[in-house]
Design an enzyme around this catalytic site. Structure first.
Site, PDB file in Angstrom:
ATOM      1  N   GLU A   1       1.256   5.596   0.684  1.00 12.78           N
ATOM      2  CA  GLU A   1       0.702   6.776   1.344  1.00 12.78           C
ATOM      3  C   GLU A   1       1.154   8.043   0.625  1.00 12.78           C
ATOM      4  OE1 GLU A   1       0.510   6.902   5.693  1.00 12.78           O
ATOM      5  OE2 GLU A   1       1.603   8.816   5.583  1.00 12.78           O
TER       6      GLU A   1
ATOM      7  N   SER B   1       0.868  -1.171   0.000  1.00 10.31           N
ATOM      8  CA  SER B   1       0.000   0.000   0.000  1.00 10.31           C
ATOM      9  C   SER B   1       0.906   1.221   0.000  1.00 10.31           C
ATOM     10  CB  SER B   1      -0.941  -0.002   1.214  1.00 10.31           C
ATOM     11  OG  SER B   1      -0.228  -0.193   2.425  1.00 10.31           O
TER      12      SER B   1
ATOM     13  N   ASP C   1      -1.866  15.082  15.769  1.00  9.33           N
ATOM     14  CA  ASP C   1      -0.973  16.003  16.469  1.00  9.33           C
ATOM     15  C   ASP C   1      -1.574  17.401  16.470  1.00  9.33           C
ATOM     16  OD1 ASP C   1       1.063  14.041  16.880  1.00  9.33           O
ATOM     17  OD2 ASP C   1       1.641  14.278  14.770  1.00  9.33           O
TER      18      ASP C   1
ATOM     19  N   HIS D   1       3.851  -1.136   3.711  1.00  7.42           N
ATOM     20  CA  HIS D   1       3.197   0.157   3.488  1.00  7.42           C
ATOM     21  C   HIS D   1       4.292   1.198   3.273  1.00  7.42           C
ATOM     22  CE1 HIS D   1       0.009   3.193   3.882  1.00  7.42           C
ATOM     23  NE2 HIS D   1       0.845   3.903   4.623  1.00  7.42           N
TER      24      HIS D   1
ATOM     25  N   HIS E   1      -7.106   9.524   5.806  1.00  8.02           N
ATOM     26  CA  HIS E   1      -6.692   9.712   7.187  1.00  8.02           C
ATOM     27  C   HIS E   1      -7.695  10.639   7.880  1.00  8.02           C
ATOM     28  CE1 HIS E   1      -2.200   8.494   6.929  1.00  8.02           C
ATOM     29  NE2 HIS E   1      -2.878   7.936   5.939  1.00  8.02           N
TER      30      HIS E   1
ATOM     31  N   PHE F   1      10.493  14.504  10.892  1.00 10.07           N
ATOM     32  CA  PHE F   1       9.417  13.516  11.010  1.00 10.07           C
ATOM     33  C   PHE F   1       9.630  12.652  12.250  1.00 10.07           C
ATOM     34  CE2 PHE F   1       9.252  13.409   6.071  1.00 10.07           C
ATOM     35  CZ  PHE F   1       8.535  14.590   6.066  1.00 10.07           C
TER      36      PHE F   1
END
Length: 312
Positions: A25, A23, A117, A276, A85, A226
């Site tokens: 993103e 998958s 967040d 992913h 998301h 990140f």
């Protein structure tokens, strides 16, 4: 000179069989040029037959409209399964429920449910007084709205807000118990880290699928930003690998692909068959790694990401 025959373990990618599922993103584009890059990447990766592609949701819901538009376009114009998301931050339950219903009406059947967040990096999470308090509550709420497929987050190196590993795993268990179908991990750079986490989750009785999240790194400084938000560790050796390559983008790409591919190869050797990829809206690195793992597009297939022709 006589060369001795090779002995020992097979080469890293010698026995891959292409028996993996993947998958991808993406994040919602801010500009027309970024949108073009995104759709070129989707078209490149689509022939690999991903189980789904997901679109991120900015801190504090800052990309809510762009996320919805991107996911809706994927669902409308391609045959890919699009996952949106959705977070709990700065929104009431009613607002989040309305967003979820809009996704269902747009044909979106998969939600990546996250606590999220705060808009300012480093600020502690504060639940909206009329909102969902955490991802487990969000999962339960989504299941009441419609029979969504739901993915949640997992943290092989422990979420920064968790008291300890036991609390972190307990939080994952509550999300799965609330109805989540799988967990996708935050990125990591050690196969052993993932295997250890997977075994600990299994020992707790978590039997849902746990998919490793893979971030092919070509910019260490960006990756550090990140990592600071999610508790991932970037080993010192990675800095050394990218030293002196600031003005050599092709070399950076090659190093990035090598590092990520080796880790994925070792995960494959350890029994992992689902991956992913955090693409950062670029296709090349993720595509190359999938290729090394034996995944190929069908020989004759129109790209499922090709926009459908509209009637005049």
């Amino acid at each position: 000179m006589t060369i001795a025959p090779a002995t020992g373990a097979p080469a890293l990618f010698e026995n891959v069989a292409g028996d993996i599922a993947v998958s991808f993103e993406f994040f919602p584009p801010k500009t027309e040029k970024m949108e073009q890059t995104l759709w070129e990447s989707i078209q490149t990766l689509a022939p690999l037959g991903p189980r789904f592609v997901s679109v991120t949701y900015g801190a504090g819901g800052s990309t809510r409209e762009r996320t919805h538009n991107t996911v809706a376009r994927i669902a409308r114009e391609t045959s890919l399964s699009a996952a949106a998301h959705l977070t709990c931050v700065q929104a009431t339950k009613a607002e989040i429920d309305d967003i979820a219903r809009a996704y269902w009406d747009a044909g979106v059947r998969h939600i990546v449910a996250l606590r999220g967040d705060m808009p300012t990096l480093g600020d502690p999470f504060e639940a909206h007084p009329e909102g969902y308090a955490n991802a487990a509550e969000l999962v339960a709420g989504l299941k009441k709205i419609a029979p969504f497929e739901i993915s949640v987050a997992a943290y092989p190196e422990c979420h920064p807000d968790s008291r300890n590993r036991a609390a972190d795993l307990d939080n994952l268990w509550r999300k799965i118990d609330a109805g989540a179908d799988r967990a996708i991990t935050q990125f990591f750079f050690s196969p052993e880290c993932f295997f250890r986490f997977r075994d600990q989750a299994a020992a707790m009785g978590i039997d849902a699928e746990i998919v490793p999240g893979i971030l092919p790194v070509s910019n260490v400084a960006q990756t550090r930003k990140f990592a600071g938000a999610c508790g991932a560790n970037i080993p010192d050796w990675m800095d050394r690998l990218f030293e002196g390559l600031d003005d050599l983008p092709a070399a950076r790409q090659l190093v990035a692909a090598t590092v990520a591919a080796e880790m994925c190869g070792r995960l494959y050797q350890g029994g992992v068959r689902h991956f992913h990829f955090y693409t950062l809206n670029r296709a090349e690195l993720s595509y190359a790694i999938c290729h090394l793992l034996g995944l190929r597009p069908p020989k004759a297939q129109d790209s499922p990401a090709q926009p459908q022709e509209q009637a005049a």
